[in-house]
Scaffold this motif. Structure first.
Motif, PDB file in Angstrom:
ATOM      1  N   ALA A  92      44.070  35.741  32.765  1.00 49.02           N
ATOM      2  CA  ALA A  92      43.504  36.507  31.653  1.00 49.02           C
ATOM      3  C   ALA A  92      43.582  35.708  30.361  1.00 49.02           C
ATOM      4  O   ALA A  92      44.585  35.051  30.071  1.00 49.02           O
ATOM      5  N   SER A  93      42.525  35.738  29.601  1.00 50.14           N
ATOM      6  CA  SER A  93      42.467  35.019  28.329  1.00 50.14           C
ATOM      7  C   SER A  93      41.398  35.655  27.469  1.00 50.14           C
ATOM      8  O   SER A  93      40.875  36.743  27.788  1.00 50.14           O
ATOM      9  N   SER A  94      41.080  35.004  26.364  1.00 46.91           N
ATOM     10  CA  SER A  94      40.034  35.534  25.493  1.00 46.91           C
ATOM     11  C   SER A  94      38.671  35.518  26.160  1.00 46.91           C
ATOM     12  O   SER A  94      37.766  36.236  25.749  1.00 46.91           O
ATOM     13  N   ARG A  95      38.511  34.677  27.195  1.00 53.41           N
ATOM     14  CA  ARG A  95      37.235  34.583  27.902  1.00 53.41           C
ATOM     15  C   ARG A  95      37.273  35.218  29.285  1.00 53.41           C
ATOM     16  O   ARG A  95      36.232  35.291  29.943  1.00 53.41           O
ATOM     17  N   VAL A  96      38.425  35.661  29.726  1.00 51.87           N
ATOM     18  CA  VAL A  96      38.560  36.256  31.053  1.00 51.87           C
ATOM     19  C   VAL A  96      39.283  37.599  30.903  1.00 51.87           C
ATOM     20  O   VAL A  96      40.410  37.647  30.393  1.00 51.87           O
ATOM     21  N   THR A  97      38.630  38.675  31.330  1.00 52.74           N
ATOM     22  CA  THR A  97      39.201  40.015  31.255  1.00 52.74           C
ATOM     23  C   THR A  97      39.670  40.438  32.647  1.00 52.74           C
ATOM     24  O   THR A  97      38.893  40.384  33.606  1.00 52.74           O
ATOM     25  N   LEU A  98      40.927  40.837  32.743  1.00 55.54           N
ATOM     26  CA  LEU A  98      41.496  41.262  34.014  1.00 55.54           C
ATOM     27  C   LEU A  98      41.694  42.771  33.999  1.00 55.54           C
ATOM     28  O   LEU A  98      42.322  43.318  33.090  1.00 55.54           O
ATOM     29  N   SER A  99      41.150  43.446  35.005  1.00 59.50           N
ATOM     30  CA  SER A  99      41.335  44.889  35.176  1.00 59.50           C
ATOM     31  C   SER A  99      41.975  45.116  36.538  1.00 59.50           C
ATOM     32  O   SER A  99      41.415  44.701  37.566  1.00 59.50           O
ATOM     33  N   ALA A 100      43.150  45.744  36.542  1.00 55.98           N
ATOM     34  CA  ALA A 100      43.901  45.945  37.780  1.00 55.98           C
ATOM     35  C   ALA A 100      44.493  47.341  37.800  1.00 55.98           C
ATOM     36  O   ALA A 100      44.638  47.983  36.751  1.00 55.98           O
ATOM     37  N   PRO A 101      44.840  47.851  38.990  1.00 52.71           N
ATOM     38  CA  PRO A 101      45.473  49.173  39.067  1.00 52.71           C
ATOM     39  C   PRO A 101      46.803  49.200  38.340  1.00 52.71           C
ATOM     40  O   PRO A 101      47.419  48.158  38.085  1.00 52.71           O
ATOM     41  N   GLY A 102      47.253  50.401  38.009  1.00 52.42           N
ATOM     42  CA  GLY A 102      48.531  50.535  37.337  1.00 52.42           C
ATOM     43  C   GLY A 102      49.721  50.409  38.264  1.00 52.42           C
ATOM     44  O   GLY A 102      50.844  50.271  37.808  1.00 52.42           O
ATOM     45  N   THR A 103      49.477  50.450  39.580  1.00 58.45           N
ATOM     46  CA  THR A 103      50.551  50.316  40.562  1.00 58.45           C
ATOM     47  C   THR A 103      50.458  48.971  41.264  1.00 58.45           C
ATOM     48  O   THR A 103      49.376  48.375  41.321  1.00 58.45           O
ATOM     49  N   PRO A 104      51.564  48.454  41.815  1.00 58.55           N
ATOM     50  CA  PRO A 104      51.537  47.140  42.469  1.00 58.55           C
ATOM     51  C   PRO A 104      50.534  47.073  43.623  1.00 58.55           C
ATOM     52  O   PRO A 104      50.368  48.034  44.377  1.00 58.55           O
ATOM     53  N   VAL A 123      32.892  29.133  37.090  1.00 64.96           N
ATOM     54  CA  VAL A 123      32.362  29.708  35.856  1.00 64.96           C
ATOM     55  C   VAL A 123      32.459  28.700  34.719  1.00 64.96           C
ATOM     56  O   VAL A 123      31.507  28.491  33.950  1.00 64.96           O
ATOM     57  N   ARG A 124      33.630  28.067  34.596  1.00 67.90           N
ATOM     58  CA  ARG A 124      33.807  27.089  33.514  1.00 67.90           C
ATOM     59  C   ARG A 124      32.873  25.893  33.677  1.00 67.90           C
ATOM     60  O   ARG A 124      32.339  25.372  32.690  1.00 67.90           O
ATOM     61  N   ARG A 125      32.688  25.444  34.915  1.00 64.94           N
ATOM     62  CA  ARG A 125      31.881  24.243  35.145  1.00 64.94           C
ATOM     63  C   ARG A 125      30.382  24.497  34.943  1.00 64.94           C
ATOM     64  O   ARG A 125      29.684  23.651  34.385  1.00 64.94           O
ATOM     65  N   HIS A 126      29.906  25.643  35.398  1.00 71.81           N
ATOM     66  CA  HIS A 126      28.460  25.841  35.473  1.00 71.81           C
ATOM     67  C   HIS A 126      27.914  26.879  34.489  1.00 71.81           C
ATOM     68  O   HIS A 126      26.720  26.865  34.197  1.00 71.81           O
ATOM     69  N   ALA A 127      28.787  27.762  33.995  1.00 64.16           N
ATOM     70  CA  ALA A 127      28.313  28.752  33.032  1.00 64.16           C
ATOM     71  C   ALA A 127      28.633  28.357  31.597  1.00 64.16           C
ATOM     72  O   ALA A 127      28.105  28.954  30.660  1.00 64.16           O
ATOM     73  N   GLY A 128      29.508  27.363  31.424  1.00 66.99           N
ATOM     74  CA  GLY A 128      29.830  26.905  30.074  1.00 66.99           C
ATOM     75  C   GLY A 128      31.120  27.506  29.557  1.00 66.99           C
ATOM     76  O   GLY A 128      31.621  28.528  30.052  1.00 66.99           O
ATOM     77  N   GLU A 129      31.667  26.854  28.526  1.00 65.83           N
ATOM     78  CA  GLU A 129      32.938  27.287  27.952  1.00 65.83           C
ATOM     79  C   GLU A 129      32.832  28.630  27.253  1.00 65.83           C
ATOM     80  O   GLU A 129      33.826  29.334  27.088  1.00 65.83           O
ATOM     81  N   ARG A 130      31.628  28.988  26.809  1.00 69.05           N
ATOM     82  CA  ARG A 130      31.472  30.247  26.073  1.00 69.05           C
ATOM     83  C   ARG A 130      31.179  31.432  26.994  1.00 69.05           C
ATOM     84  O   ARG A 130      31.068  32.558  26.522  1.00 69.05           O
ATOM     85  N   ALA A 131      31.037  31.192  28.275  1.00 68.72           N
ATOM     86  CA  ALA A 131      30.762  32.283  29.217  1.00 68.72           C
ATOM     87  C   ALA A 131      31.992  33.177  29.349  1.00 68.72           C
ATOM     88  O   ALA A 131      33.129  32.720  29.271  1.00 68.72           O
ATOM     89  N   HIS A 132      31.734  34.427  29.547  1.00 70.19           N
ATOM     90  CA  HIS A 132      32.820  35.392  29.728  1.00 70.19           C
ATOM     91  C   HIS A 132      32.876  35.782  31.204  1.00 70.19           C
ATOM     92  O   HIS A 132      31.840  35.933  31.851  1.00 70.19           O
ATOM     93  N   ALA A 133      34.103  35.975  31.727  1.00 68.19           N
ATOM     94  CA  ALA A 133      34.297  36.369  33.117  1.00 68.19           C
ATOM     95  C   ALA A 133      35.156  37.618  33.173  1.00 68.19           C
ATOM     96  O   ALA A 133      35.994  37.863  32.301  1.00 68.19           O
ATOM     97  N   TRP A 134      34.910  38.407  34.201  1.00 67.90           N
ATOM     98  CA  TRP A 134      35.655  39.645  34.405  1.00 67.90           C
ATOM     99  C   TRP A 134      36.231  39.651  35.820  1.00 67.90           C
ATOM    100  O   TRP A 134      35.516  39.372  36.800  1.00 67.90           O
ATOM    101  N   ILE A 135      37.526  39.960  35.934  1.00 65.74           N
ATOM    102  CA  ILE A 135      38.190  40.081  37.240  1.00 65.74           C
ATOM    103  C   ILE A 135      38.551  41.545  37.440  1.00 65.74           C
ATOM    104  O   ILE A 135      39.242  42.134  36.614  1.00 65.74           O
ATOM    105  N   LEU A 136      38.079  42.116  38.542  1.00 66.46           N
ATOM    106  CA  LEU A 136      38.361  43.513  38.864  1.00 66.46           C
ATOM    107  C   LEU A 136      39.111  43.562  40.191  1.00 66.46           C
ATOM    108  O   LEU A 136      38.613  43.066  41.209  1.00 66.46           O
ATOM    109  N   VAL A 137      40.301  44.159  40.177  1.00 66.14           N
ATOM    110  CA  VAL A 137      41.118  44.310  41.380  1.00 66.14           C
ATOM    111  C   VAL A 137      41.098  45.773  41.794  1.00 66.14           C
ATOM    112  O   VAL A 137      41.397  46.664  40.986  1.00 66.14           O
ATOM    113  N   GLU A 138      40.751  46.018  43.054  1.00 71.05           N
ATOM    114  CA  GLU A 138      40.696  47.379  43.587  1.00 71.05           C
ATOM    115  C   GLU A 138      41.567  47.450  44.842  1.00 71.05           C
ATOM    116  O   GLU A 138      41.383  46.662  45.770  1.00 71.05           O
TER     117      GLU A 138
END
Length: 394
Positions: free
Chosen positions: A260-272, A294-309
């Motif tokens: 997770a960083s300013s360019r990567v948003t992580l969304s995960a459950p509240g339980t382990p 994403v960094r290589r082909h979308a560029g440094e300014r691209a934003h990424a989202w990680i969703l854990v279900e």
């Protein structure tokens, strides 16, 4: 104060003891002339009445009803049962006459049940049963009926009290969690309306200004992402096994949290989200490979989202970006060129774990990588996953 379910039981016990003590006195007075030693029996009944009135405060709550008091109370009841054989005639005993304490004895046993649960009730009722059999000198039907009644009633009430206490603790814990959650949501709103907006503004202005201000904007963006992760309940990275962490299932959230960083948003459950250590490491590595793409082909300014279900039958991780997407046929061409980043670093890892990796991309609409790991594949003792491929990416 005791729990809400327990307090009415103590109040009911107080009333029961007073009423049954009065009943024992009245019953003895009614049959006074029929006793062998009426004065001795009268002295005991008087002591029983005084003891009942003097100890009303003791049976008001579990805190006041100590083990020492319960022992003395039960001793008084057992003494009255055994003393009946001395005070009364054998003919009256054989005909089924009441003991000196009569049904007051049940109140002493019920106090054990309310205080300590069904196990304490079982011990107290067993002692009363033994005293009744000694006093009757035979296991008559009426005697066995009374013994069984005391056993069932006291142990049943004791069990109900134990269940009520567990429910009370569970409810109290749930209320604490709910209160903490509400407070956290309130703090999150306040932070979102203030600190996060200021950090986001500093990031935008710094990027626009360039130079040293751009570096300041980048740092503000990182702090915004870290703070947003904290207030949203995302996990803090746990120490690795090399740092002394105990072996066992790993929480996938802790492995993905560092991404997770300013360019990567992580969304995960509240339980382990617990996985086998090897599976968690391979799934995390596949996510890292997707972010590297994403960094290589979308560029440094691209934003990424990680969703854990965390689904009942599978763990699903989705990595999506807002880049230009992958041109049609590009993945096949990369594989022909020997660049197997997607084929091995992502799909290969999931295939070895018994899962699947699906890549969806449209030109101009970004790319989405869906990693699905069935829990059934984790239960089976399959071969160890292949070593991570650190080769070039597509």
């Amino acid at each position: 104060m005791g729990m809400s379910v327990e307090q009415p039981l103590w109040r009911a016990l107080v009333a029961y003891r007073v009423l049954t003590a009065g009943y024992a006195v009245a019953l003895y007075c009614f049959s006074y002339d029929d006793r062998r030693h009426p004065l001795l029996g009268g002295a005991y009944v008087a002591v029983l009445a005084v003891w009942t009135l003097a100890t009303l405060g003791r049976v008001m709550s579990a805190r006041r009803c100590t083990v020492r008091f319960l022992t003395a109370d039960l001793t008084l009841a057992l003494t009255g049962i055994l003393l009946t054989a001395v005070v009364d005639t054998q003919a009256r005993i054989d005909s089924g006459s009441f003991t000196l304490p009569s049904i007051w004895t049940a109140g002493s046993v019920l106090a054990f049940a309310i205080k300590g649960g069904w196990r304490w009730a079982a011990v107290a009722s067993s002692l009363v049963a033994a005293a009744d059999l000694i006093e009757r000198r035979s296991a008559a039907r009426d005697t066995l009926h009374n013994v069984l009644l005391i056993w069932v009633a006291s142990m049943g009430i004791g069990y109900v009290v134990e269940v009520a206490r567990m429910s009370e603790r569970t409810l109290a814990r749930a209320l604490q969690i709910e209160a903490a959650t509400r407070e956290r949501e309130r703090l999150a709103r306040d932070i979102h309306d203030g600190v996060l907006q200021v950090l986001a503004m500093v990031q935008r202005r710094g990027n626009q200004a360039g130079g040293e201000a751009a570096e300041l904007g980048r740092m503000a963006g990182e702090q915004e992402a870290a703070l947003r992760t904290l207030v949203s309940g995302a996990p803090i990275p746990a120490p690795s096994a090399a740092d002394g962490a105990p072996p066992g299932p790993h929480d996938l959230r802790t492995l993905l949290a560092p991404y997770a960083s300013s360019r990567v948003t992580l969304s995960a459950p509240g339980t382990p989200v617990l996985l086998d250590p090897a599976a968690a490491a391979q799934l995390s590595a596949a996510v890292a490979a997707a972010l590297d793409n994403v960094r290589r082909h979308a560029g440094e300014r691209a934003h990424a989202w990680i969703l854990v279900e965390d689904e009942p039958d599978a763990v699903l991780v989705t990595v999506r970006d807002d880049g230009p997407g992958i041109p049609e046929g590009r993945l096949a061409a990369a594989a022909d060129e020997g660049r197997l980043g997607v084929a091995q670093s992502i799909r290969g890892r999931l295939r070895d774990l018994g899962g699947t990796a699906v890549l969806l991309s449209l030109p101009g609409q970004g790319t989405e990588v869906e990693l699905r790991l069935p829990r059934a594949a984790l239960v089976q003792d399959a071969a160890a996953p292949a070593a991570a491929n650190a080769g070039g990416t597509a």
